[in-house]
Design a protein around this motif. Sequence first.
Motif, PDB file in Angstrom:
ATOM      1  N   ASP A 295      -4.863   3.089   8.239  1.00 35.12           N
ATOM      2  CA  ASP A 295      -6.212   2.503   8.306  1.00 35.12           C
ATOM      3  C   ASP A 295      -6.165   0.993   8.486  1.00 35.12           C
ATOM      4  OD1 ASP A 295      -7.247   5.005   7.964  1.00 35.12           O
ATOM      5  OD2 ASP A 295      -8.434   4.535   6.176  1.00 35.12           O
TER       6      ASP A 295
ATOM      7  N   ASP B 271     -10.387  14.998   2.464  1.00 39.94           N
ATOM      8  CA  ASP B 271      -9.258  15.750   1.883  1.00 39.94           C
ATOM      9  C   ASP B 271      -8.640  16.783   2.827  1.00 39.94           C
ATOM     10  OD1 ASP B 271      -9.675  14.326  -0.518  1.00 39.94           O
ATOM     11  OD2 ASP B 271     -10.945  15.892  -1.366  1.00 39.94           O
ATOM     12  N   ALA B 272      -9.034  16.767   4.108  1.00 42.51           N
ATOM     13  CA  ALA B 272      -8.449  17.738   5.046  1.00 42.51           C
ATOM     14  C   ALA B 272      -7.168  17.162   5.640  1.00 42.51           C
ATOM     15  CB  ALA B 272      -9.443  18.057   6.156  1.00 42.51           C
TER      16      ALA B 272
ATOM     17  N   GLY C 275       0.822  -1.211   0.000  1.00 40.56           N
ATOM     18  CA  GLY C 275       0.000   0.000   0.000  1.00 40.56           C
ATOM     19  C   GLY C 275       0.851   1.253   0.000  1.00 40.56           C
ATOM     20  N   ALA C 276       0.671   2.088  -1.042  1.00 40.24           N
ATOM     21  CA  ALA C 276       1.475   3.307  -1.166  1.00 40.24           C
ATOM     22  C   ALA C 276       0.632   4.564  -0.957  1.00 40.24           C
ATOM     23  CB  ALA C 276       2.166   3.334  -2.527  1.00 40.24           C
TER      24      ALA C 276
ATOM     25  N   GLY D 269     -12.728  12.154  12.592  1.00 38.88           N
ATOM     26  CA  GLY D 269     -12.659  11.387  11.341  1.00 38.88           C
ATOM     27  C   GLY D 269     -11.328  11.559  10.642  1.00 38.88           C
TER      28      GLY D 269
ATOM     29  N   ILE E  43      -8.124   5.764  12.875  1.00 36.37           N
ATOM     30  CA  ILE E  43      -8.804   7.038  12.589  1.00 36.37           C
ATOM     31  C   ILE E  43      -9.400   7.634  13.864  1.00 36.37           C
ATOM     32  CG2 ILE E  43     -10.728   8.110  11.331  1.00 36.37           C
ATOM     33  CD1 ILE E  43     -10.185   6.289   9.013  1.00 36.37           C
TER      34      ILE E  43
ATOM     35  N   ALA F  66       0.059  -1.516   4.919  1.00 33.47           N
ATOM     36  CA  ALA F  66      -0.450  -0.134   4.921  1.00 33.47           C
ATOM     37  C   ALA F  66      -1.492  -0.012   3.823  1.00 33.47           C
ATOM     38  CB  ALA F  66       0.698   0.843   4.702  1.00 33.47           C
ATOM     39  N   ASN F  67      -2.284  -1.086   3.662  1.00 34.60           N
ATOM     40  CA  ASN F  67      -3.181  -1.093   2.500  1.00 34.60           C
ATOM     41  C   ASN F  67      -4.630  -0.783   2.841  1.00 34.60           C
ATOM     42  OD1 ASN F  67      -3.000  -3.618   3.711  1.00 34.60           O
ATOM     43  ND2 ASN F  67      -3.617  -4.714   1.876  1.00 34.60           N
TER      44      ASN F  67
ATOM     45  N   GLY G  25       1.917   4.144   3.769  1.00 37.57           N
ATOM     46  CA  GLY G  25       2.970   3.362   3.129  1.00 37.57           C
ATOM     47  C   GLY G  25       4.051   4.232   2.503  1.00 37.57           C
TER      48      GLY G  25
ATOM     49  N   ASN H 197      -1.261  -5.930  -7.047  1.00 33.17           N
ATOM     50  CA  ASN H 197      -2.263  -6.247  -6.028  1.00 33.17           C
ATOM     51  C   ASN H 197      -1.799  -7.473  -5.230  1.00 33.17           C
ATOM     52  OD1 ASN H 197      -4.600  -6.504  -4.568  1.00 33.17           O
ATOM     53  ND2 ASN H 197      -5.861  -7.227  -6.284  1.00 33.17           N
TER      54      ASN H 197
ATOM     55  N   CYS I 146     -12.242  10.534   0.606  1.00 30.27           N
ATOM     56  CA  CYS I 146     -11.732  11.181   1.816  1.00 30.27           C
ATOM     57  C   CYS I 146     -12.338  12.581   1.896  1.00 30.27           C
ATOM     58  CB  CYS I 146     -10.202  11.255   1.703  1.00 30.27           C
ATOM     59  SG  CYS I 146      -9.370  11.868   3.174  1.00 30.27           S
TER      60      CYS I 146
ATOM     61  N   LYS J 145      -8.830   8.570  -3.817  1.00 25.70           N
ATOM     62  CA  LYS J 145      -9.134   7.908  -2.533  1.00 25.70           C
ATOM     63  C   LYS J 145     -10.278   8.691  -1.910  1.00 25.70           C
ATOM     64  CE  LYS J 145      -8.758   6.129   1.719  1.00 25.70           C
ATOM     65  NZ  LYS J 145     -10.143   6.441   2.130  1.00 25.70           N
TER      66      LYS J 145
ATOM     67  N   VAL K 187      -5.434  10.694   8.104  1.00 24.04           N
ATOM     68  CA  VAL K 187      -4.157  10.840   7.393  1.00 24.04           C
ATOM     69  C   VAL K 187      -3.038  11.151   8.396  1.00 24.04           C
ATOM     70  CG1 VAL K 187      -2.906  12.054   5.565  1.00 24.04           C
ATOM     71  CG2 VAL K 187      -5.334  11.577   5.281  1.00 24.04           C
ATOM     72  N   GLY K 188      -3.303  12.067   9.319  1.00 21.79           N
ATOM     73  CA  GLY K 188      -2.285  12.436  10.314  1.00 21.79           C
ATOM     74  C   GLY K 188      -1.852  11.226  11.143  1.00 21.79           C
TER      75      GLY K 188
HETATM   76  C1  LIG Z   1     -15.476   9.556   3.551  1.00 21.26           C
HETATM   77  C2  LIG Z   1     -14.145   9.718   4.260  1.00 21.26           C
HETATM   78  C3  LIG Z   1     -13.719  10.976   4.671  1.00 21.26           C
HETATM   79  C4  LIG Z   1     -12.471  11.128   5.308  1.00 21.26           C
HETATM   80  N1  LIG Z   1     -12.032  12.386   5.591  1.00 21.26           N
HETATM   81  C5  LIG Z   1     -10.792  12.566   6.094  1.00 21.26           C
HETATM   82  C6  LIG Z   1     -10.242  13.861   6.249  1.00 21.26           C
HETATM   83  O1  LIG Z   1     -10.834  14.859   5.864  1.00 21.26           O
HETATM   84  N2  LIG Z   1      -9.000  13.977   6.791  1.00 21.26           N
HETATM   85  C7  LIG Z   1      -8.283  12.890   7.171  1.00 21.26           C
HETATM   86  O2  LIG Z   1      -7.157  13.052   7.693  1.00 21.26           O
HETATM   87  N3  LIG Z   1      -8.753  11.641   7.003  1.00 21.26           N
HETATM   88  C8  LIG Z   1      -9.980  11.441   6.460  1.00 21.26           C
HETATM   89  N4  LIG Z   1     -10.439  10.177   6.214  1.00 21.26           N
HETATM   90  C9  LIG Z   1      -9.588   9.032   6.568  1.00 21.26           C
HETATM   91  C10 LIG Z   1      -8.442   8.864   5.560  1.00 21.26           C
HETATM   92  O3  LIG Z   1      -8.952   8.775   4.255  1.00 21.26           O
HETATM   93  C11 LIG Z   1      -7.616   7.599   5.892  1.00 21.26           C
HETATM   94  O4  LIG Z   1      -7.371   7.557   7.274  1.00 21.26           O
HETATM   95  C12 LIG Z   1      -6.291   7.577   5.133  1.00 21.26           C
HETATM   96  O5  LIG Z   1      -6.491   7.467   3.758  1.00 21.26           O
HETATM   97  C13 LIG Z   1      -5.414   6.406   5.628  1.00 21.26           C
HETATM   98  O6  LIG Z   1      -4.246   6.303   4.850  1.00 21.26           O
HETATM   99  P1  LIG Z   1      -3.582   4.868   4.585  1.00 21.26           P
HETATM  100  O7  LIG Z   1      -2.331   5.131   3.860  1.00 21.26           O
HETATM  101  O8  LIG Z   1      -3.563   4.091   5.842  1.00 21.26           O
HETATM  102  O9  LIG Z   1      -4.623   4.093   3.636  1.00 21.26           O
HETATM  103  P2  LIG Z   1      -5.147   4.455   2.163  1.00 21.26           P
HETATM  104  O10 LIG Z   1      -5.120   5.901   1.946  1.00 21.26           O
HETATM  105  O11 LIG Z   1      -6.459   3.748   2.043  1.00 21.26           O
HETATM  106  O12 LIG Z   1      -4.101   3.781   1.191  1.00 21.26           O
HETATM  107  C14 LIG Z   1      -4.027   2.389   1.055  1.00 21.26           C
HETATM  108  C15 LIG Z   1      -3.339   2.045  -0.273  1.00 21.26           C
HETATM  109  O13 LIG Z   1      -3.207   0.622  -0.344  1.00 21.26           O
HETATM  110  C16 LIG Z   1      -3.488   0.184  -1.653  1.00 21.26           C
HETATM  111  N5  LIG Z   1      -3.916  -1.228  -1.574  1.00 21.26           N
HETATM  112  C17 LIG Z   1      -5.063  -1.722  -1.057  1.00 21.26           C
HETATM  113  N6  LIG Z   1      -5.072  -3.052  -1.119  1.00 21.26           N
HETATM  114  C18 LIG Z   1      -3.903  -3.421  -1.699  1.00 21.26           C
HETATM  115  C19 LIG Z   1      -3.317  -4.676  -2.037  1.00 21.26           C
HETATM  116  N7  LIG Z   1      -3.963  -5.834  -1.802  1.00 21.26           N
HETATM  117  N8  LIG Z   1      -2.101  -4.696  -2.627  1.00 21.26           N
HETATM  118  C20 LIG Z   1      -1.445  -3.528  -2.886  1.00 21.26           C
HETATM  119  N9  LIG Z   1      -1.952  -2.317  -2.572  1.00 21.26           N
HETATM  120  C21 LIG Z   1      -3.156  -2.265  -1.995  1.00 21.26           C
HETATM  121  C22 LIG Z   1      -4.560   1.144  -2.149  1.00 21.26           C
HETATM  122  O14 LIG Z   1      -4.587   1.211  -3.570  1.00 21.26           O
HETATM  123  C23 LIG Z   1      -4.113   2.467  -1.498  1.00 21.26           C
HETATM  124  O15 LIG Z   1      -3.278   3.211  -2.367  1.00 21.26           O
HETATM  125  C24 LIG Z   1     -11.672   9.977   5.569  1.00 21.26           C
HETATM  126  C25 LIG Z   1     -12.093   8.715   5.149  1.00 21.26           C
HETATM  127  C26 LIG Z   1     -13.317   8.580   4.491  1.00 21.26           C
HETATM  128  C27 LIG Z   1     -13.745   7.220   4.018  1.00 21.26           C
END
Ligand SMILES: Cc1cc2nc3c(=O)[nH]c(=O)nc-3n(C[C@H](O)[C@H](O)[C@H](O)COP(=O)(O)OP(=O)(O)OC[C@H]3O[C@@H](n4cnc5c(N)ncnc54)[C@H](O)[C@@H]3O)c2cc1C
Length: 411
Positions: free
Chosen positions: A296, A45-46, A10-11, A306, A301, A163-164, A15, A133, A43, A41, A309-310
């Motif tokens: 995630d 976006d904040a 997961g990038a 909500g 979270i 980190a996916n 990641g 994947n 989100c 993604k 990202v932080g």
């Molecule tokens: C509706 C909504 C609103 C939100 N609003 C906010 C906000 O305003 N501010 C905020 O800070 N957070 C917000 N969040 C939360 C935020 O989106 C997540 O906490 C954040 O994206 C987590 O980052 P991450 O890198 O852990 O996961 P992700 O951003 O989900 O990245 C995971 C990556 O893994 C990849 N992946 C998945 N499965 C596989 C696999 N099997 N093999 C290889 N790659 C894979 C995906 O393609 C993706 O690129 C919101 C979430 C939602 C749903």
Amino acid sequence: MIASKISIIGAGPAGATAALLLAKMGIASVLMDKAKFPRDKICGDALSGKVVETLSKIIPDFSAQFLQTNIQVPCYGVEFVAPNLQSIKLPFKKDFETNKTAPGFVSKRIDFDNFLINEVKKQPLIQLFENTNITSFEKQNDGWLLKNEDDSFVCKTNLVMAANGAQSQFSKKIGGIEMEPKHYCAGLRAYYKNVSGLSEHNFIELHFLKEFLPGYFWIFPLPNGMANVGVGMRSDYVSNKKVNLKKEMLHIISTLPNLKERFKNAELVDDIKGYGLPLGSRKRKLSGDNFLLLGDAASLIDPFTGEGVGNALWSAEIAALQAKKSIEENNFSAKELKNYDQEIYKKLGGELQLSYRMQQLVNFPWLFNFIVKKSNNNQLLRDTLMCMFDDVNVRAQLKKPSFYFRLLFSN
Ligand SMILES: Cc1cc2nc3c(=O)[nH]c(=O)nc-3n(C[C@H](O)[C@H](O)[C@H](O)COP(=O)(O)OP(=O)(O)OC[C@H]3O[C@@H](n4cnc5c(N)ncnc54)[C@H](O)[C@@H]3O)c2cc1C
């Protein structure tokens, strides 16, 4: 076959940041994502101060550099709208009108995540594999063998950083993390243009509408006159009350007097899309033999705001430091990696628990109304609430009974 001591599935923000921090410490990693960037993604976006803080450790003067791009708006505060429609505007920093250093940003994730991937691509120590994947994980004596669907990609590694994201199969199957509706939120995101009445200083807006409790509705300003508009509600309430989130959101926009006017000329751009938010309101096991869960995939979270990202970035930093130690000591055992869990909850545990309590506030609309009314009349209280998103010590005040006592009897 590829071999690497550290492999990251997961990038997204978690990641990519882990890989960048490892590279900064001179450690090579393999980073795999099923998508090809730029990718969307869902989100709000904040991007909070935590994001600015962590990325400043990787990208010199991140805040100023990001401010130069056209993919963001700097965000200086938050406006809460209480169920009785009274609102309070809380700047993240007191001197926001003169000090233009941005405490946070709003940036479409398709752009922000790609910004990070571009940083990744500059790093010779990171091998990035897009369109990869990872669907199979085989445990070996000294690590894992990761494969894609047709085995055309195989990677042997000592340490997996999963980190996916919210639907991580690694977290579920190997980490044992189940989706628990009480600790999970359903969210919808829509992009609109021409929403009127957006704040001059790009304050993000959180509306706790009596028609939609215990959920919340948001409007976050974006570049080019766009706005991210969405709703969130805990998944147990969604299923118990049989809430149709999309219907509710469109109803809010088209009928509520305070919002209808602002959406009069607004135009929906793209479809309304939904995704899950795994909340950090329950402590979980985040590591095991030769693996760590990040972002995630580790359910981190914030249950009140909500914001994910932080916390994803903070987990990436702790994971990178743990990986460095594990490499130095050649120890990737569950016993050693348990330190990661401890560090995560040392840094985030108090804050997550506090936010969980604050989440309950939406069950008491009168209290919410009361706090907003009082805050508007009381500078001290407004100052206390200010920086609530950033400062845990300030938030800690909100859980003390004495705080509410003082509130009742102060002017
Ligand atoms: C509706 C909504 C609103 C939100 N609003 C906010 C906000 O305003 N501010 C905020 O800070 N957070 C917000 N969040 C939360 C935020 O989106 C997540 O906490 C954040 O994206 C987590 O980052 P991450 O890198 O852990 O996961 P992700 O951003 O989900 O990245 C995971 C990556 O893994 C990849 N992946 C998945 N499965 C596989 C696999 N099997 N093999 C290889 N790659 C894979 C995906 O393609 C993706 O690129 C919101 C979430 C939602 C749903």
